[in-house]
Design a protein around this motif. Sequence first.
Motif, PDB file in Angstrom:
ATOM      1  N   GLU A   1       4.960  -6.653   4.170  1.00 50.98           N
ATOM      2  CA  GLU A   1       4.412  -7.575   5.156  1.00 50.98           C
ATOM      3  C   GLU A   1       3.053  -8.037   4.653  1.00 50.98           C
ATOM      4  N   ASN A   2       2.921  -9.329   4.448  1.00 49.49           N
ATOM      5  CA  ASN A   2       1.675  -9.891   3.909  1.00 49.49           C
ATOM      6  C   ASN A   2       0.452  -9.518   4.745  1.00 49.49           C
ATOM      7  N   THR A   3       0.623  -9.416   6.038  1.00 48.47           N
ATOM      8  CA  THR A   3      -0.508  -9.135   6.924  1.00 48.47           C
ATOM      9  C   THR A   3      -1.042  -7.712   6.754  1.00 48.47           C
ATOM     10  N   LYS A   4      -0.210  -6.791   6.270  1.00 49.54           N
ATOM     11  CA  LYS A   4      -0.634  -5.400   6.087  1.00 49.54           C
ATOM     12  C   LYS A   4      -1.215  -5.143   4.701  1.00 49.54           C
ATOM     13  N   ALA A   5      -1.195  -6.148   3.839  1.00 44.68           N
ATOM     14  CA  ALA A   5      -1.683  -5.978   2.472  1.00 44.68           C
ATOM     15  C   ALA A   5      -3.204  -5.912   2.439  1.00 44.68           C
ATOM     16  N   LYS A   6      -3.730  -5.015   1.606  1.00 45.02           N
ATOM     17  CA  LYS A   6      -5.156  -4.846   1.421  1.00 45.02           C
ATOM     18  C   LYS A   6      -5.570  -5.691   0.208  1.00 45.02           C
ATOM     19  N   THR A   7      -6.610  -6.497   0.350  1.00 42.50           N
ATOM     20  CA  THR A   7      -7.080  -7.329  -0.758  1.00 42.50           C
ATOM     21  C   THR A   7      -7.590  -6.429  -1.875  1.00 42.50           C
ATOM     22  N   TYR A   8      -7.136  -6.700  -3.102  1.00 41.60           N
ATOM     23  CA  TYR A   8      -7.505  -5.857  -4.247  1.00 41.60           C
ATOM     24  C   TYR A   8      -8.991  -5.974  -4.566  1.00 41.60           C
ATOM     25  N   SER A   9      -9.604  -4.832  -4.828  1.00 38.70           N
ATOM     26  CA  SER A   9     -10.986  -4.769  -5.281  1.00 38.70           C
ATOM     27  C   SER A   9     -11.117  -3.577  -6.221  1.00 38.70           C
ATOM     28  N   MET A  10     -11.861  -3.752  -7.299  1.00 35.92           N
ATOM     29  CA  MET A  10     -12.049  -2.662  -8.255  1.00 35.92           C
ATOM     30  C   MET A  10     -12.856  -1.521  -7.664  1.00 35.92           C
ATOM     31  N   THR A  11     -13.571  -1.774  -6.592  1.00 35.83           N
ATOM     32  CA  THR A  11     -14.423  -0.739  -5.997  1.00 35.83           C
ATOM     33  C   THR A  11     -13.739   0.041  -4.880  1.00 35.83           C
ATOM     34  N   ASP A  12     -12.502  -0.304  -4.551  1.00 38.54           N
ATOM     35  CA  ASP A  12     -11.763   0.418  -3.506  1.00 38.54           C
ATOM     36  C   ASP A  12     -10.955   1.569  -4.104  1.00 38.54           C
ATOM     37  N   THR A  13     -10.521   2.458  -3.218  1.00 35.20           N
ATOM     38  CA  THR A  13      -9.604   3.528  -3.619  1.00 35.20           C
ATOM     39  C   THR A  13      -8.238   3.217  -3.027  1.00 35.20           C
ATOM     40  N   TYR A  14      -7.189   3.655  -3.712  1.00 36.45           N
ATOM     41  CA  TYR A  14      -5.824   3.342  -3.284  1.00 36.45           C
ATOM     42  C   TYR A  14      -4.956   4.583  -3.287  1.00 36.45           C
ATOM     43  N   LYS A  15      -3.935   4.559  -2.441  1.00 34.47           N
ATOM     44  CA  LYS A  15      -2.955   5.641  -2.367  1.00 34.47           C
ATOM     45  C   LYS A  15      -1.608   5.095  -2.821  1.00 34.47           C
ATOM     46  N   ILE A  16      -0.715   5.988  -3.198  1.00 33.22           N
ATOM     47  CA  ILE A  16       0.627   5.596  -3.625  1.00 33.22           C
ATOM     48  C   ILE A  16       1.335   4.884  -2.471  1.00 33.22           C
TER      49      ILE A  16
ATOM     50  N   ALA B   1       0.657   1.979  -1.344  1.00 35.77           N
ATOM     51  CA  ALA B   1      -0.227   1.051  -0.637  1.00 35.77           C
ATOM     52  C   ALA B   1       0.129  -0.374  -1.050  1.00 35.77           C
ATOM     53  N   LEU B   2       0.104  -1.286  -0.087  1.00 39.93           N
ATOM     54  CA  LEU B   2       0.407  -2.695  -0.332  1.00 39.93           C
ATOM     55  C   LEU B   2      -0.892  -3.416  -0.702  1.00 39.93           C
ATOM     56  N   ILE B   3      -0.881  -4.104  -1.853  1.00 44.34           N
ATOM     57  CA  ILE B   3      -2.068  -4.756  -2.387  1.00 44.34           C
ATOM     58  C   ILE B   3      -1.825  -6.258  -2.469  1.00 44.34           C
ATOM     59  N   ASP B   4      -2.853  -7.050  -2.156  1.00 48.73           N
ATOM     60  CA  ASP B   4      -2.794  -8.500  -2.341  1.00 48.73           C
ATOM     61  C   ASP B   4      -3.812  -8.859  -3.422  1.00 48.73           C
ATOM     62  N   HIS B   5      -3.323  -9.217  -4.600  1.00 48.29           N
ATOM     63  CA  HIS B   5      -4.181  -9.547  -5.732  1.00 48.29           C
ATOM     64  C   HIS B   5      -4.306 -11.065  -5.838  1.00 48.29           C
ATOM     65  N   PRO B   6      -5.514 -11.602  -6.136  1.00 46.74           N
ATOM     66  CA  PRO B   6      -5.678 -13.056  -6.189  1.00 46.74           C
ATOM     67  C   PRO B   6      -4.853 -13.743  -7.282  1.00 46.74           C
ATOM     68  N   SER B   7      -4.575 -13.067  -8.388  1.00 42.76           N
ATOM     69  CA  SER B   7      -3.796 -13.680  -9.478  1.00 42.76           C
ATOM     70  C   SER B   7      -2.329 -13.279  -9.459  1.00 42.76           C
ATOM     71  N   PHE B   8      -2.043 -12.010  -9.207  1.00 42.19           N
ATOM     72  CA  PHE B   8      -0.682 -11.493  -9.321  1.00 42.19           C
ATOM     73  C   PHE B   8       0.090 -11.496  -8.012  1.00 42.19           C
ATOM     74  N   GLY B   9      -0.587 -11.701  -6.906  1.00 37.80           N
ATOM     75  CA  GLY B   9       0.079 -11.725  -5.611  1.00 37.80           C
ATOM     76  C   GLY B   9       0.254 -10.345  -5.013  1.00 37.80           C
ATOM     77  N   LEU B  10       1.338 -10.174  -4.233  1.00 38.69           N
ATOM     78  CA  LEU B  10       1.595  -8.885  -3.584  1.00 38.69           C
ATOM     79  C   LEU B  10       2.056  -7.842  -4.595  1.00 38.69           C
ATOM     80  N   GLY B  11       1.608  -6.608  -4.369  1.00 36.27           N
ATOM     81  CA  GLY B  11       2.014  -5.510  -5.221  1.00 36.27           C
ATOM     82  C   GLY B  11       1.984  -4.196  -4.472  1.00 36.27           C
ATOM     83  N   ILE B  12       2.673  -3.207  -5.044  1.00 34.79           N
ATOM     84  CA  ILE B  12       2.719  -1.866  -4.441  1.00 34.79           C
ATOM     85  C   ILE B  12       2.205  -0.869  -5.467  1.00 34.79           C
ATOM     86  N   VAL B  13       1.288  -0.005  -5.037  1.00 31.96           N
ATOM     87  CA  VAL B  13       0.754   1.035  -5.924  1.00 31.96           C
ATOM     88  C   VAL B  13       1.882   2.013  -6.238  1.00 31.96           C
ATOM     89  N   GLN B  14       2.186   2.172  -7.513  1.00 31.75           N
ATOM     90  CA  GLN B  14       3.266   3.048  -7.955  1.00 31.75           C
ATOM     91  C   GLN B  14       2.772   4.440  -8.319  1.00 31.75           C
TER      92      GLN B  14
END
Length: 134
Positions: A82-97, A99-112
């Motif tokens: 769900e696009n609305t639940k995606a967290k905007t990617y930032s190099m300064t954030d922490t992520y969990k497996i 997690a739904l990510i919204d990257h400005p170049s690559f689009g939606l992604g899931i932390v593997q």
Amino acid sequence: MQNTSLSVGDPIEGRCTKCRKNTSHIIITLDEEAPGKVECQTCSRQHKYRPPTVAKKAAVRKTAKPKDADRKEWESLRADMENTKAKTYSMTDTYKINALIDHPSFGLGIVQRIIGSQKVEILFEEGRKTMRCQ
């Protein structure tokens, strides 16, 4: 196969340092049955014999294409994103497996997976990417 011996005055192919290419030469001196000094037929320069260089193959640049397994995995996971639940990617954030990510170049992604303390592997539509994080 015939064994040909070289002698002074014979033509031979070699690398000319002045012409900067492989040219025809004439043998001037021999050092133990190998050409010692030669004269370039193009520029008339006399120099030490250098064997002709072999042309290098042009480098083939490969474009990164997602593997079939990555593509199938992406397609199966895409339905639940769900696009609305995606967290905007930032190099300064922490992520969990997962997690739904919204990257400005690559689009939606899931932390593997989490790689060490400052990298994560994210599955995007165009394939897996290793990204920096905190």
